[in-house]
Design a protein around this motif. Sequence first.
Motif, PDB file in Angstrom:
ATOM      1  N   ASP A  91      49.604  44.415  42.839  1.00  0.00           N
ATOM      2  CA  ASP A  91      49.322  43.010  43.154  1.00  0.00           C
ATOM      3  C   ASP A  91      47.845  42.824  43.507  1.00  0.00           C
ATOM      4  O   ASP A  91      47.194  41.863  43.071  1.00  0.00           O
ATOM      5  CB  ASP A  91      50.204  42.550  44.312  1.00  0.00           C
ATOM      6  CG  ASP A  91      50.270  41.034  44.449  1.00  0.00           C
ATOM      7  OD1 ASP A  91      49.585  40.326  43.667  1.00  0.00           O
ATOM      8  OD2 ASP A  91      51.009  40.540  45.319  1.00  0.00           O
ATOM      9  N   VAL A  92      47.294  43.745  44.300  1.00  0.00           N
ATOM     10  CA  VAL A  92      45.878  43.667  44.674  1.00  0.00           C
ATOM     11  C   VAL A  92      44.987  43.711  43.437  1.00  0.00           C
ATOM     12  O   VAL A  92      44.055  42.919  43.286  1.00  0.00           O
ATOM     13  CB  VAL A  92      45.504  44.816  45.643  1.00  0.00           C
ATOM     14  CG1 VAL A  92      43.981  44.919  45.799  1.00  0.00           C
ATOM     15  CG2 VAL A  92      46.153  44.594  46.996  1.00  0.00           C
ATOM     16  N   ILE A  93      45.275  44.649  42.526  1.00  0.00           N
ATOM     17  CA  ILE A  93      44.467  44.787  41.315  1.00  0.00           C
ATOM     18  C   ILE A  93      44.580  43.546  40.442  1.00  0.00           C
ATOM     19  O   ILE A  93      43.586  43.066  39.876  1.00  0.00           O
ATOM     20  CB  ILE A  93      44.878  46.060  40.545  1.00  0.00           C
ATOM     21  CG1 ILE A  93      44.460  47.307  41.340  1.00  0.00           C
ATOM     22  CG2 ILE A  93      44.245  46.089  39.155  1.00  0.00           C
ATOM     23  CD1 ILE A  93      44.990  48.609  40.773  1.00  0.00           C
ATOM     24  N   ALA A  94      45.799  42.989  40.333  1.00  0.00           N
ATOM     25  CA  ALA A  94      45.991  41.775  39.534  1.00  0.00           C
ATOM     26  C   ALA A  94      45.206  40.607  40.123  1.00  0.00           C
ATOM     27  O   ALA A  94      44.549  39.840  39.398  1.00  0.00           O
ATOM     28  CB  ALA A  94      47.474  41.435  39.454  1.00  0.00           C
ATOM     29  N   ARG A  95      45.238  40.456  41.430  1.00  0.00           N
ATOM     30  CA  ARG A  95      44.492  39.374  42.079  1.00  0.00           C
ATOM     31  C   ARG A  95      42.991  39.609  41.947  1.00  0.00           C
ATOM     32  O   ARG A  95      42.222  38.673  41.720  1.00  0.00           O
ATOM     33  CB  ARG A  95      44.890  39.260  43.556  1.00  0.00           C
ATOM     34  CG  ARG A  95      46.332  38.857  43.777  1.00  0.00           C
ATOM     35  CD  ARG A  95      46.658  38.699  45.249  1.00  0.00           C
ATOM     36  NE  ARG A  95      48.091  38.530  45.461  1.00  0.00           N
ATOM     37  CZ  ARG A  95      48.616  37.905  46.509  1.00  0.00           C
ATOM     38  NH1 ARG A  95      47.836  37.392  47.448  1.00  0.00           N
ATOM     39  NH2 ARG A  95      49.933  37.798  46.638  1.00  0.00           N
ATOM     40  N   GLY A  96      42.590  40.861  42.115  1.00  0.00           N
ATOM     41  CA  GLY A  96      41.171  41.183  41.978  1.00  0.00           C
ATOM     42  C   GLY A  96      40.661  40.894  40.584  1.00  0.00           C
ATOM     43  O   GLY A  96      39.537  40.425  40.403  1.00  0.00           O
ATOM     44  N   ALA A  97      41.491  41.183  39.572  1.00  0.00           N
ATOM     45  CA  ALA A  97      41.095  40.929  38.182  1.00  0.00           C
ATOM     46  C   ALA A  97      40.879  39.446  37.927  1.00  0.00           C
ATOM     47  O   ALA A  97      40.085  39.063  37.057  1.00  0.00           O
ATOM     48  CB  ALA A  97      42.157  41.474  37.227  1.00  0.00           C
ATOM     49  N   ARG A  98      41.558  38.589  38.697  1.00  0.00           N
ATOM     50  CA  ARG A  98      41.385  37.139  38.570  1.00  0.00           C
ATOM     51  C   ARG A  98      40.235  36.627  39.421  1.00  0.00           C
ATOM     52  O   ARG A  98      39.964  35.424  39.444  1.00  0.00           O
ATOM     53  CB  ARG A  98      42.672  36.417  38.967  1.00  0.00           C
ATOM     54  CG  ARG A  98      43.868  36.756  38.103  1.00  0.00           C
ATOM     55  CD  ARG A  98      44.989  35.742  38.276  1.00  0.00           C
ATOM     56  NE  ARG A  98      45.424  35.617  39.656  1.00  0.00           N
ATOM     57  CZ  ARG A  98      46.389  36.351  40.218  1.00  0.00           C
ATOM     58  NH1 ARG A  98      47.005  37.301  39.492  1.00  0.00           N
ATOM     59  NH2 ARG A  98      46.748  36.175  41.472  1.00  0.00           N
ATOM     60  N   GLY A  99      39.577  37.536  40.157  1.00  0.00           N
ATOM     61  CA  GLY A  99      38.449  37.139  40.987  1.00  0.00           C
ATOM     62  C   GLY A  99      38.832  36.525  42.311  1.00  0.00           C
ATOM     63  O   GLY A  99      38.015  35.866  42.966  1.00  0.00           O
ATOM     64  N   VAL A 100      40.076  36.727  42.732  1.00  0.00           N
ATOM     65  CA  VAL A 100      40.537  36.173  44.005  1.00  0.00           C
ATOM     66  C   VAL A 100      39.942  36.978  45.155  1.00  0.00           C
ATOM     67  O   VAL A 100      40.062  38.204  45.184  1.00  0.00           O
ATOM     68  CB  VAL A 100      42.081  36.205  44.092  1.00  0.00           C
ATOM     69  CG1 VAL A 100      42.553  35.637  45.429  1.00  0.00           C
ATOM     70  CG2 VAL A 100      42.693  35.421  42.938  1.00  0.00           C
ATOM     71  N   GLN A 101      39.279  36.311  46.076  1.00  0.00           N
ATOM     72  CA  GLN A 101      38.677  36.985  47.226  1.00  0.00           C
ATOM     73  C   GLN A 101      39.696  37.087  48.359  1.00  0.00           C
ATOM     74  O   GLN A 101      40.532  36.203  48.533  1.00  0.00           O
ATOM     75  CB  GLN A 101      37.440  36.221  47.696  1.00  0.00           C
ATOM     76  CG  GLN A 101      36.325  36.167  46.667  1.00  0.00           C
ATOM     77  CD  GLN A 101      35.117  35.405  47.191  1.00  0.00           C
ATOM     78  OE1 GLN A 101      35.175  34.707  48.196  1.00  0.00           O
ATOM     79  NE2 GLN A 101      34.008  35.524  46.488  1.00  0.00           N
ATOM     80  N   PRO A 102      39.628  38.142  49.176  1.00  0.00           N
ATOM     81  CA  PRO A 102      38.729  39.297  49.091  1.00  0.00           C
ATOM     82  C   PRO A 102      39.308  40.445  48.250  1.00  0.00           C
ATOM     83  O   PRO A 102      38.819  41.561  48.322  1.00  0.00           O
ATOM     84  CB  PRO A 102      38.609  39.722  50.552  1.00  0.00           C
ATOM     85  CG  PRO A 102      39.987  39.474  51.096  1.00  0.00           C
ATOM     86  CD  PRO A 102      40.469  38.221  50.393  1.00  0.00           C
ATOM     87  N   TYR A 103      40.333  40.147  47.462  1.00  0.00           N
ATOM     88  CA  TYR A 103      40.992  41.200  46.694  1.00  0.00           C
ATOM     89  C   TYR A 103      40.090  41.805  45.624  1.00  0.00           C
ATOM     90  O   TYR A 103      40.289  42.952  45.225  1.00  0.00           O
ATOM     91  CB  TYR A 103      42.264  40.659  46.050  1.00  0.00           C
ATOM     92  CG  TYR A 103      43.251  40.114  47.046  1.00  0.00           C
ATOM     93  CD1 TYR A 103      44.071  40.961  47.781  1.00  0.00           C
ATOM     94  CD2 TYR A 103      43.350  38.748  47.272  1.00  0.00           C
ATOM     95  CE1 TYR A 103      44.970  40.459  48.704  1.00  0.00           C
ATOM     96  CE2 TYR A 103      44.249  38.234  48.200  1.00  0.00           C
ATOM     97  CZ  TYR A 103      45.052  39.093  48.918  1.00  0.00           C
ATOM     98  OH  TYR A 103      45.932  38.589  49.844  1.00  0.00           O
ATOM     99  N   ASP A 104      39.087  41.030  45.150  1.00  0.00           N
ATOM    100  CA  ASP A 104      38.239  41.535  44.072  1.00  0.00           C
ATOM    101  C   ASP A 104      37.465  42.779  44.497  1.00  0.00           C
ATOM    102  O   ASP A 104      37.393  43.759  43.762  1.00  0.00           O
ATOM    103  CB  ASP A 104      37.292  40.449  43.555  1.00  0.00           C
ATOM    104  CG  ASP A 104      36.540  39.728  44.667  1.00  0.00           C
ATOM    105  OD1 ASP A 104      36.830  39.974  45.862  1.00  0.00           O
ATOM    106  OD2 ASP A 104      35.664  38.916  44.343  1.00  0.00           O
TER     107      ASP A 104
END
Length: 201
Positions: A120-133
Amino acid sequence: MKTPADRTRTARSAARGDKASRHAALTGEIATIVLHEGLGDMSVRALAARLGTSDRMLLYYFTTREQMILAVLHEISDRLTRLLAQHSTGPRLSPGQFLARVLALAHEADVAPFMQVWTDVIARGARGVQPYDSIARDVVRAWMAWIDSRLTAPPTGTPPGRAAAILSIVEGISLLEAASPGSTAGVSPYLAGLFAPPGNA
């Protein structure tokens, strides 16, 4: 004899210690909730209610929602590091052997929640969602470093990318399984065979 200034410094030091202790306790409690229930929207108000406190008090310890998320994910990362250390003994494995092992490991009851959170973290980070990116980049680097540490040395002339290939497969399977439970049944032995050395498939 302590002066008023000394007593003030002592009181402030004790208050800082109490705050740090409570911060650590809250971080651990939220991390446990996330591992059991997933990331969700990480709402400060909802988490505060679960913890029997107020959203203002939660922000007193974490300052911002983003800082809370970072603290919780670091706690989860530390727990996973300790868990993986238990699975990092013995000889290094070939890519096929390692892939079969890590796919089985990902479905074990103590590891599966971590895999779901990091997917889930990687998926959110891939969308540029902070601070997950920013966390996602660190997670990918850490996973690849761990994979490399468990693989046998590659044959001379082997192009780089083994760890990235294995991680891509594991994360892809985790994502598909989360979207459609049971859809990836049977892929582990098939993929392990693809990674087997020639003549051993």
